[in-house]
Write a protein that holds these residues in place. Structure first.
Motif, PDB file in Angstrom:
ATOM      1  N   LEU A 195       0.796  -1.222   0.000  1.00 53.12           N
ATOM      2  CA  LEU A 195       0.000   0.000   0.000  1.00 53.12           C
ATOM      3  C   LEU A 195       0.829   1.273   0.000  1.00 53.12           C
ATOM      4  N   PHE A 196       2.038   1.207   0.550  1.00 52.47           N
ATOM      5  CA  PHE A 196       2.777   2.435   0.845  1.00 52.47           C
ATOM      6  C   PHE A 196       3.018   3.308  -0.380  1.00 52.47           C
ATOM      7  N   SER A 197       3.577   2.735  -1.444  1.00 47.85           N
ATOM      8  CA  SER A 197       3.944   3.549  -2.604  1.00 47.85           C
ATOM      9  C   SER A 197       2.713   4.148  -3.275  1.00 47.85           C
ATOM     10  N   ASN A 198       1.641   3.365  -3.397  1.00 50.75           N
ATOM     11  CA  ASN A 198       0.420   3.884  -4.016  1.00 50.75           C
ATOM     12  C   ASN A 198      -0.252   4.938  -3.133  1.00 50.75           C
ATOM     13  N   PHE A 199      -0.287   4.703  -1.837  1.00 52.43           N
ATOM     14  CA  PHE A 199      -0.859   5.680  -0.913  1.00 52.43           C
ATOM     15  C   PHE A 199      -0.088   6.997  -0.975  1.00 52.43           C
ATOM     16  N   LEU A 200       1.245   6.897  -1.001  1.00 57.84           N
ATOM     17  CA  LEU A 200       2.064   8.110  -1.040  1.00 57.84           C
ATOM     18  C   LEU A 200       1.884   8.845  -2.359  1.00 57.84           C
ATOM     19  N   SER A 201       1.750   8.103  -3.458  1.00 55.50           N
ATOM     20  CA  SER A 201       1.520   8.725  -4.763  1.00 55.50           C
ATOM     21  C   SER A 201       0.196   9.490  -4.778  1.00 55.50           C
ATOM     22  N   ILE A 202      -0.848   8.895  -4.214  1.00 53.69           N
ATOM     23  CA  ILE A 202      -2.151   9.562  -4.142  1.00 53.69           C
ATOM     24  C   ILE A 202      -2.064  10.809  -3.260  1.00 53.69           C
ATOM     25  N   THR A 203      -1.336  10.710  -2.156  1.00 50.86           N
ATOM     26  CA  THR A 203      -1.193  11.849  -1.244  1.00 50.86           C
ATOM     27  C   THR A 203      -0.476  13.009  -1.926  1.00 50.86           C
ATOM     28  N   ILE A 204       0.569  12.710  -2.691  1.00 48.08           N
ATOM     29  CA  ILE A 204       1.296  13.759  -3.417  1.00 48.08           C
ATOM     30  C   ILE A 204       0.377  14.418  -4.445  1.00 48.08           C
ATOM     31  N   TYR A 205      -0.410  13.610  -5.126  1.00 44.47           N
ATOM     32  CA  TYR A 205      -1.350  14.152  -6.112  1.00 44.47           C
ATOM     33  C   TYR A 205      -2.365  15.072  -5.442  1.00 44.47           C
ATOM     34  N   ARG A 206      -2.837  14.672  -4.264  1.00 40.37           N
ATOM     35  CA  ARG A 206      -3.802  15.495  -3.547  1.00 40.37           C
ATOM     36  C   ARG A 206      -3.157  16.793  -3.053  1.00 40.37           C
ATOM     37  N   PHE A 207      -1.889  16.735  -2.649  1.00 40.38           N
ATOM     38  CA  PHE A 207      -1.191  17.953  -2.239  1.00 40.38           C
ATOM     39  C   PHE A 207      -1.120  18.949  -3.393  1.00 40.38           C
TER      40      PHE A 207
END
Length: 269
Positions: A195-207
């Motif tokens: 989950l980590f890499s995909n979760f972090l990618s989504i978080t960066i996109y939301r930022f």
């Protein structure tokens, strides 16, 4: 052989009527949308304002643009980044348990549907409305902006998190179970790495999205650079408007560049 191919080709469903219907619907929607645009509202005054904004971009207030005071563009951009960053972090953290509660593979279906309904309700309220609500609660300032960014991030981020959770490879968990791993070890070595890499990618996109929204929130007094921008425009200080717009453009381009690079590295490895 060629005859069989020709027969199969003739059996292909005819899509002409289907494509014509879609084209007609799209054309009707386009004409209806264009009919609602009032070109008459584009008067000489509007063109003058547009011209003044362009002149402000060409001749910005350099003291405001590079000044290190609390009213300078650099400080206001820093405040806007902080609002977007903190709002994204808080929203992303809160979205993790909500996402697991939305996943039918993790919780009973009725619970998942109720939580999904709550998230849908959260997503229906625009960010500006949340901003106005939190300003009434906390007063104007960056804190109201952070709360707004947090609550608006939950709706989108949790929905995307659920899609990742639903695609988990359960065979890894079964292998860890057969090895006698504890629940914590299964989460640590079986779930988090997936989950980590995909979760972090989504978080960066939301930022990246929150950074733009934080600018708009300033218009209602929720901190950031939006309020000085609208004040400068209302006061016809076009050099200041140009300075603020230049700072915003540079900031968004930089964030866009680095966020795309980071997301590509996270997804592709």
């Amino acid at each position: 052989m060629s005859e069989m191919i020709e027969n199969q080709f003739e059996k292909e469903p005819k899509k002409g009527f289907y494509l014509m219907s879609i084209a007609t619907i799209l054309l009707a929607a386009f004409i209806w949308s264009v009919s609602s645009i009032e070109v008459q509202s584009l008067n000489e005054s509007g063109l003058t304002i547009a011209s003044n904004i362009f002149k402000g971009l060409m001749n910005p207030d350099l003291e405001l643009l590079f000044g290190l005071t609390t009213s300078g563009v650099l400080y206001l951009l820093f405040e806007t980044i902080c609002i977007a960053f903190l709002g994204t972090i808080f929203g992303a953290i809160l979205a993790i348990p909500i996402a697991f509660l939305m996943a039918p593979s993790v919780v009973p279906a009725p619970v998942a549907y109720v939580v999904r309904l709550v998230v849908i309700v959260i997503r229906t309220v625009p960010a500006l409305v949340y901003g106005l609500m939190f300003i009434r609660i906390t007063g104007p300032g960056p804190f109201a902006g952070v709360l707004t960014m947090s609550i608006t991030s939950i709706g989108m981020v949790s929905k995307l998190y659920v899609d990742i959770i639903e695609d988990l490879d359960t065979s890894i968990l079964e292998s860890l179970t057969s090895m006698g791993c504890t629940t914590f070890e299964k989460i640590r070595f079986g779930i988090i790495p997936q989950l980590f890499s995909n979760f972090l990618s989504i978080t960066i996109y939301r930022f990246d999205m929150n950074l733009r929204d934080a600018t708009i929130l300033g218009l209602v007094g929720a901190g950031g650079i939006g309020a000085p921008l609208i004040f400068a425009m209302n006061s016809y200080r076009w050099n200041e408007v140009g300075s603020i717009l230049i700072g915003l453009i540079v900031l968004i381009l930089l964030v866009e560049f680095f966020s795309n690079k980071m997301r590509a590295r996270l997804i592709k490895g």
